[in-house]
Enzyme design. Structure first.
Site, PDB file in Angstrom:
ATOM      1  N   LYS A 181       0.835  -1.216   0.000  1.00 13.39           N
ATOM      2  CA  LYS A 181       0.000   0.000   0.000  1.00 13.39           C
ATOM      3  C   LYS A 181       0.857   1.249   0.000  1.00 13.39           C
ATOM      4  O   LYS A 181       0.523   2.240  -0.654  1.00 13.39           O
ATOM      5  CB  LYS A 181      -0.939   0.008   1.218  1.00 13.39           C
ATOM      6  CG  LYS A 181      -2.088  -0.980   1.099  1.00 13.39           C
ATOM      7  CD  LYS A 181      -3.142  -0.722   2.165  1.00 13.39           C
ATOM      8  CE  LYS A 181      -4.303  -1.678   2.065  1.00 13.39           C
ATOM      9  NZ  LYS A 181      -5.260  -1.522   3.157  1.00 13.39           N
ATOM     10  N   LYS A 233      -4.790  -9.370  -7.000  1.00 11.23           N
ATOM     11  CA  LYS A 233      -5.878  -9.664  -6.065  1.00 11.23           C
ATOM     12  C   LYS A 233      -7.052  -8.722  -6.320  1.00 11.23           C
ATOM     13  O   LYS A 233      -6.849  -7.526  -6.537  1.00 11.23           O
ATOM     14  CB  LYS A 233      -5.343  -9.466  -4.630  1.00 11.23           C
ATOM     15  CG  LYS A 233      -6.275  -9.931  -3.538  1.00 11.23           C
ATOM     16  CD  LYS A 233      -5.757  -9.542  -2.174  1.00 11.23           C
ATOM     17  CE  LYS A 233      -6.092  -8.104  -1.838  1.00 11.23           C
ATOM     18  NZ  LYS A 233      -5.995  -7.754  -0.418  1.00 11.23           N
ATOM     19  N   LYS A 293     -11.203  -3.808  -3.039  1.00 11.90           N
ATOM     20  CA  LYS A 293     -12.162  -2.700  -3.011  1.00 11.90           C
ATOM     21  C   LYS A 293     -11.525  -1.439  -3.558  1.00 11.90           C
ATOM     22  O   LYS A 293     -12.202  -0.535  -4.005  1.00 11.90           O
ATOM     23  CB  LYS A 293     -12.617  -2.423  -1.572  1.00 11.90           C
ATOM     24  CG  LYS A 293     -13.471  -3.504  -0.945  1.00 11.90           C
ATOM     25  CD  LYS A 293     -14.124  -2.974   0.347  1.00 11.90           C
ATOM     26  CE  LYS A 293     -14.224  -4.014   1.441  1.00 11.90           C
ATOM     27  NZ  LYS A 293     -13.024  -4.119   2.268  1.00 11.90           N
TER      28      LYS A 293
HETATM   29  P1  TYM Z   1     -10.488  -6.134   4.249  1.00 12.77           P
HETATM   30  O1  TYM Z   1     -11.734  -5.341   4.332  1.00 12.77           O
HETATM   31  O2  TYM Z   1      -9.387  -5.628   3.376  1.00 12.77           O
HETATM   32  O3  TYM Z   1     -10.808  -7.610   3.787  1.00 12.77           O
HETATM   33  C1  TYM Z   1     -11.820  -8.340   4.451  1.00 12.77           C
HETATM   34  C2  TYM Z   1     -11.638  -9.829   4.262  1.00 12.77           C
HETATM   35  O4  TYM Z   1     -11.750 -10.187   2.880  1.00 12.77           O
HETATM   36  C3  TYM Z   1     -10.618 -10.961   2.488  1.00 12.77           C
HETATM   37  N1  TYM Z   1     -10.306 -10.620   1.088  1.00 12.77           N
HETATM   38  C4  TYM Z   1     -10.149 -11.533   0.121  1.00 12.77           C
HETATM   39  N2  TYM Z   1     -10.210 -12.874   0.142  1.00 12.77           N
HETATM   40  C5  TYM Z   1      -9.994 -13.519  -1.041  1.00 12.77           C
HETATM   41  N3  TYM Z   1      -9.751 -12.879  -2.202  1.00 12.77           N
HETATM   42  C6  TYM Z   1      -9.681 -11.529  -2.274  1.00 12.77           C
HETATM   43  N4  TYM Z   1      -9.461 -10.909  -3.422  1.00 12.77           N
HETATM   44  C7  TYM Z   1      -9.887 -10.787  -1.062  1.00 12.77           C
HETATM   45  N5  TYM Z   1      -9.906  -9.468  -0.758  1.00 12.77           N
HETATM   46  C8  TYM Z   1     -10.161  -9.390   0.563  1.00 12.77           C
HETATM   47  C9  TYM Z   1      -9.505 -10.516   3.440  1.00 12.77           C
HETATM   48  O5  TYM Z   1      -8.507 -11.505   3.544  1.00 12.77           O
HETATM   49  C10 TYM Z   1     -10.263 -10.340   4.725  1.00 12.77           C
HETATM   50  O6  TYM Z   1     -10.437 -11.565   5.394  1.00 12.77           O
HETATM   51  N6  TYM Z   1      -7.284  -6.507   7.902  1.00 12.77           N
HETATM   52  C11 TYM Z   1      -8.590  -7.062   7.604  1.00 12.77           C
HETATM   53  C12 TYM Z   1      -9.666  -6.470   8.468  1.00 12.77           C
HETATM   54  C13 TYM Z   1      -9.464  -6.699   9.936  1.00 12.77           C
HETATM   55  C14 TYM Z   1      -9.521  -7.958  10.600  1.00 12.77           C
HETATM   56  C15 TYM Z   1      -9.310  -7.669  11.983  1.00 12.77           C
HETATM   57  C16 TYM Z   1      -9.701  -9.270  10.173  1.00 12.77           C
HETATM   58  C17 TYM Z   1      -9.246  -5.753  10.873  1.00 12.77           C
HETATM   59  N7  TYM Z   1      -9.148  -6.320  12.126  1.00 12.77           N
HETATM   60  C18 TYM Z   1      -9.290  -8.686  12.929  1.00 12.77           C
HETATM   61  C19 TYM Z   1      -9.666 -10.279  11.136  1.00 12.77           C
HETATM   62  C20 TYM Z   1      -9.475  -9.993  12.494  1.00 12.77           C
HETATM   63  C21 TYM Z   1      -8.878  -6.893   6.122  1.00 12.77           C
HETATM   64  O7  TYM Z   1      -8.106  -7.325   5.330  1.00 12.77           O
HETATM   65  O8  TYM Z   1      -9.989  -6.264   5.748  1.00 12.77           O
END
Ligand code: TYM
Length: 338
Positions: free
Chosen positions: A115, A198, A201
């Site tokens: 990022k 990947k 969003k």
């Molecule tokens: P975020 O919002 O970026 O992603 C949320 C979840 O979606 C999964 N993900 C994917 N899985 C497969 N293919 C993709 N292209 C893809 N894009 C996103 C991510 O792996 C995630 O599981 N850091 C976390 C948010 C968070 C969190 C936590 C998670 C904050 N605190 C505590 C678990 C426990 C995240 O990536 O959000």
């Protein structure tokens, strides 16, 4: 008190809609796992602030994310579904964890590196750098045992484990050491237009991202325009055929059929057939979820009431944990005025 293992996971409200990778990589497992676990699902709005957000949109995106959790089958009565900033203990514990995290250790987080490279390292914020310690705080406040995530989050959960162990050995047993749960086959969904990147969003272009709240016709069109290759064979091969492999992964997640069974069923058929089948499967699942989410969003007061109640439930677990941590590190307790 429940004896089921505690589960914690979350998503950022960084767009109006979740994308299909969030659904397959996370939500799909959440829905199943909430049945047998004591589950907590968070809308991590403070994490979303680590990259620029429009202040006029963020609150609404937070509601929309919560509505999509519910529409996809998260039960806000059985599980806890709340907004991160509603429970101040998350930021407070994150600060304590920052003080036991090495600068070098945080610098090695690949998500930060990716990022930061995108925005230019100099304009990346300290908040982005500290993203993983806030995530560790989310997890550790609740004595979490399992953390279902996509594989891009594995390194953050590893760091969380290290921090829990380090805190426990310095200050006495305080935290449960959690474990990431990653569904191997569907851990990573790729952009339909750029199937080696990947799906995200925050993708530069919308064309390769399938949003849960897209109109069904838009979803179908995006899937039918997915990039494939010049070959005609429908076969899973991530290296040589990333586009086709991605479509097979998506279809497998939506139909519950293993990829080899799907490959078999497409023998003698073309890419057009594959795309139509994928589009139909995705629309059949997403259309009712979209309708339900839009319905929930028509009554924001009711949604806020649900989130308010759930924040109380989260607070009841998080606050005593934070107080234990404050005691362990030796902070003077605030004298209660009489
Ligand atoms: P975020 O919002 O970026 O992603 C949320 C979840 O979606 C999964 N993900 C994917 N899985 C497969 N293919 C993709 N292209 C893809 N894009 C996103 C991510 O792996 C995630 O599981 N850091 C976390 C948010 C968070 C969190 C936590 C998670 C904050 N605190 C505590 C678990 C426990 C995240 O990536 O959000």
């Amino acid at each position: 008190m429940s004896t089921a293992p505690r589960l914690f996971s979350g998503m950022q409200p960084s767009a109006d809609s979740l994308q299909i990778g969030n659904y397959i990589g996370a939500l799909l497992q959440w829905r199943e796992m909430q049945v047998t676990n004591d589950a907590i699902f968070c809308v991590v709005d403070l994490h979303a602030l680590t990259v620029p957000q429009d202040p006029k949109l963020l609150a609404e995106q937070t509601r929309k994310t919560a509505a999509q959790y519910i529409a996809a089958g998260i039960d806000p009565e059985k599980s806890i579904l709340f907004v991160q900033s509603h429970v101040p203990a998350h930021s407070q514990l994150a600060w304590i964890l920052n003080t036991i995290t090495g600068f070098g250790e945080a610098s090695r987080m690949t998500q930060f590196k990716d990022k930061a490279a995108r925005s230019g390292t100099d304009s990346a914020s300290v908040g982005l750098f500290a993203y993983p310690t806030l995530m560790a705080a989310d997890i550790l406040l609740y004595d979490t045992v399992v953390v279902p995530v996509g594989d891009d989050q594995k390194q953050h959960v590893e760091l969380t484990r290290d921090l829990a162990g380090r805190f426990n050995s310095r200050f006495g047993e305080t935290f449960v050491v959690p474990e990431a749960v990653i569904m191997k086959e569907t851990a990573r969904i790729y952009d339909l237009q750029n199937p080696t990147a990947k799906m995200s969003k925050s993708a530069a272009s919308d064309a390769g991202v399938v949003w849960m709240l897209d109109e069904p016709a838009v979803t179908a069109k995006k899937i039918k325009s997915a990039v494939t290759d010049d070959d005609r064979e429908i076969r899973f091969d991530r290296g040589a055929k990333p586009g086709v492999s991605n479509l097979l992964t998506i279809l497998s997640a939506f139909t519950d059929e293993p990829v080899p069974v799907l490959e078999e069923s497409f023998v003698g058929k073309g890419y057009g057939d594959l795309k139509t089948t994928v589009a139909d499967a995705v629309v059949a699942t997403f259309e009712p979820m979209r309708t339900r989410a839009l319905e929930l969003l028509e009554d924001p007061a009711e949604l806020d009431r649900i989130l308010g109640n759930n924040a109380e439930r989260a607070l009841a677990i998080a606050q005593p944990k934070l107080e234990t941590v404050y005691d362990r590190v030796g902070l003077l307790r605030r004298p209660r005025s009489r």
